[in-house]
Scaffold this active site. Structure first.
Site, mmCIF file in Angstrom:
data_model
loop_
_atom_site.group_PDB
_atom_site.id
_atom_site.type_symbol
_atom_site.label_atom_id
_atom_site.label_comp_id
_atom_site.label_asym_id
_atom_site.label_seq_id
_atom_site.Cartn_x
_atom_site.Cartn_y
_atom_site.Cartn_z
ATOM 1 N N GLU A 131 146.168 25.017 -45.235
ATOM 2 C CA GLU A 131 145.800 25.392 -45.061
ATOM 3 C C GLU A 131 145.225 25.283 -43.201
ATOM 4 O OE1 GLU A 131 142.586 27.839 -46.146
ATOM 5 O OE2 GLU A 131 143.169 29.603 -45.223
ATOM 6 N N ASP A 160 143.949 23.069 -49.881
ATOM 7 C CA ASP A 160 143.197 24.247 -49.688
ATOM 8 C C ASP A 160 141.481 23.032 -49.239
ATOM 9 O OD1 ASP A 160 141.937 25.648 -48.265
ATOM 10 O OD2 ASP A 160 142.223 27.288 -49.797
ATOM 11 N N ILE A 171 138.437 23.688 -48.048
ATOM 12 C CA ILE A 171 138.229 24.244 -48.427
ATOM 13 C C ILE A 171 137.982 26.009 -49.196
ATOM 14 C CG2 ILE A 171 135.597 25.448 -47.910
ATOM 15 C CD1 ILE A 171 135.102 23.852 -46.020
ATOM 16 N N ASP A 172 137.943 25.787 -49.936
ATOM 17 C CA ASP A 172 138.463 27.206 -50.422
ATOM 18 C C ASP A 172 137.026 27.924 -51.071
ATOM 19 O OD1 ASP A 172 140.256 29.196 -51.387
ATOM 20 O OD2 ASP A 172 138.903 29.487 -53.397
ATOM 21 N N THR A 204 134.998 29.272 -47.922
ATOM 22 C CA THR A 204 134.541 28.576 -46.660
ATOM 23 C C THR A 204 133.501 30.201 -46.464
ATOM 24 O OG1 THR A 204 136.447 27.743 -45.060
ATOM 25 C CG2 THR A 204 134.697 28.629 -44.235
ATOM 26 N N ASP A 248 145.511 28.582 -52.103
ATOM 27 C CA ASP A 248 144.489 29.278 -53.638
ATOM 28 C C ASP A 248 144.443 28.991 -55.093
ATOM 29 O OD1 ASP A 248 143.163 30.365 -51.065
ATOM 30 O OD2 ASP A 248 144.588 32.091 -50.970
HETATM 31 P P1 2AM Z 1 139.130 30.205 -48.303
HETATM 32 O O1 2AM Z 1 137.445 30.176 -48.663
HETATM 33 O O2 2AM Z 1 140.532 29.310 -48.627
HETATM 34 O O3 2AM Z 1 139.891 31.165 -47.137
HETATM 35 C C1 2AM Z 1 137.740 34.742 -51.818
HETATM 36 O O4 2AM Z 1 138.081 36.294 -52.260
HETATM 37 C C2 2AM Z 1 139.672 34.348 -51.866
HETATM 38 O O5 2AM Z 1 140.203 34.543 -50.966
HETATM 39 C C3 2AM Z 1 139.683 32.952 -51.413
HETATM 40 O O6 2AM Z 1 139.740 31.858 -51.876
HETATM 41 C C4 2AM Z 1 139.561 32.354 -49.672
HETATM 42 O O7 2AM Z 1 139.832 31.776 -48.984
HETATM 43 C C5 2AM Z 1 140.388 33.729 -49.602
HETATM 44 N N1 2AM Z 1 140.760 34.409 -48.332
HETATM 45 C C6 2AM Z 1 139.113 34.522 -47.919
HETATM 46 N N2 2AM Z 1 140.094 35.047 -46.638
HETATM 47 C C7 2AM Z 1 140.994 34.795 -46.155
HETATM 48 C C8 2AM Z 1 141.154 35.767 -45.519
HETATM 49 N N3 2AM Z 1 141.800 36.033 -44.308
HETATM 50 N N4 2AM Z 1 143.164 35.895 -46.151
HETATM 51 C C9 2AM Z 1 143.783 35.216 -46.934
HETATM 52 N N5 2AM Z 1 143.017 34.731 -48.236
HETATM 53 C C10 2AM Z 1 141.729 34.663 -47.727
HETATM 54 CA CA CA Z 2 141.807 29.425 -50.517
HETATM 55 CA CA CA Z 3 139.919 27.376 -47.229
HETATM 56 CA CA CA Z 4 140.401 30.647 -45.594
#
Ligand code: 2AM
Ligand code: CA
Ligand code: CA
Ligand code: CA
Length: 274
Positions: A65, A92, A94-95, A97, A221
């Site tokens: 990512e 990914d 950190i899923d 963040t 994800d």
């Molecule tokens: P992330 O923390 O790796 O960005 C939460 O609803 C999920 O949506 C998480 O798995 C998060 O992954 C993802 N997510 C958060 N912001 C996002 C964005 N702007 N676009 C796509 N996915 C997102």
């Molecule tokens: Ca993610």
């Molecule tokens: Ca992430």
């Molecule tokens: Ca992200």
């Protein structure tokens, strides 16, 4: 398969770094909007994972990512560019963040390995609980070396579901998702929205959630978590019931027993045709 050990080592080493940094101040970069956050730790964790994979499998390709520009368009382009490679890692670092930044301890490292576009390994590691979820195609799923299975709830009334709110709003997805929550919440035991798609999928695999759906997610994800759910005896499809493959962006994953009912509820609010 030796790649499983690679994925476990990478997830644990990245996870240690994430755990170590979880308590201290982080520099926050906004990626594409105030919803889309990234920290130095996301990037460091991805570097750790890349280094381990590259040192052991120098001819494998990695889709991570933090090496892709922000936004769905760039994510789709990057997947198309990478997916044809025979040996592809989907990472990914950190899923969850947003949770990491807020100190809400629900985030994970997610690492999948696909051979000829089919995910064959999935590893999800929660560094705060030291829980390691692993799955190998055709061999099952485990939590810290114990085999796991999806839950046994057979009705919506007994189900604990989870979802998430799309960050962007293509095709009115945020409204559609909220409509889905409103429609399902009176019919189920309850609904959670923990903020990490990958960890929700691992929880479905471990039987802690009956099911999970979320719209507009990226390959990193979902790849590891979807395999975990399937190998734990559950079902992972897109929100209209199509088989999971690495391009799926709208995920529905359940214990299998309530899949059709959740799918029908989502169809009723318009979570179809995109
Ligand atoms: P992330 O923390 O790796 O960005 C939460 O609803 C999920 O949506 C998480 O798995 C998060 O992954 C993802 N997510 C958060 N912001 C996002 C964005 N702007 N676009 C796509 N996915 C997102
Ligand atoms: Ca993610
Ligand atoms: Ca992430
Ligand atoms: Ca992200």
């Amino acid at each position: 398969m030796k790649e499983l050990q690679t994925a476990i080592d990478a997830a644990r080493q990245a996870g240690s770094k994430i755990r170590e940094k979880a308590a201290v101040a982080k520099r926050i970069d906004v990626k594409s909007s105030a919803h889309d956050l990234v920290t130095e730790v996301d990037k460091e964790a991805e570097s750790i994972i890349r280094e381990i994979i590259t040192s052991r499998h120098p001819d494998h390709m990695i889709l991570g990512e933090e090496s892709v520009d922000a936004g769905a368009v760039a994510a789709k382009e990057a997947l198309e560019k990478h997916r044809k490679h025979e040996d592809l890692w989907i990472v990914d670092p950190i899923d969850g963040t947003t949770n990491f930044i807020h100190g809400f301890p629900f985030f994970c490292v997610s690492i999948a390995y696909a051979v000829r576009q089919e995910v064959v390994l999935g590893v999800i590691y929660n560094p705060m609980t030291d829980e390691l979820f692993t799955a190998e195609k055709g061999k099952g799923a485990w939590l810290n070396d114990e085999p796991i299975q999806v839950s046994t709830e057979a009705t919506l009334a007994e189900s604990l579901l989870a979802s998430g709110f799309p960050s962007g709003d293509p095709a009115g997805m945020r409204q559609i998702n909220t409509d889905g929550i409103l429609k399902l919440s009176p019919q189920v035991r309850n609904i959670r929205a923990g903020g990490s798609a990958a960890l929700h999928l691992a929880y479905v695999a471990a039987g802690r959630l009956t099911g999970f759906w979320e719209l507009d997610l990226n390959a990193w994800d979902l790849a590891a978590g979807a395999l975990l759910v399937m190998e734990a005896g559950g079902k992972a499809t897109d929100t209209i019931g199509g088989s999971y493959e690495i391009g799926v962006r709208h995920i529905l994953a359940t214990n299998g027993q309530v899949h059709t009912e959740v799918q029908q509820a989502l169809a009723a609010v318009g979570a179809t045709g995109f």
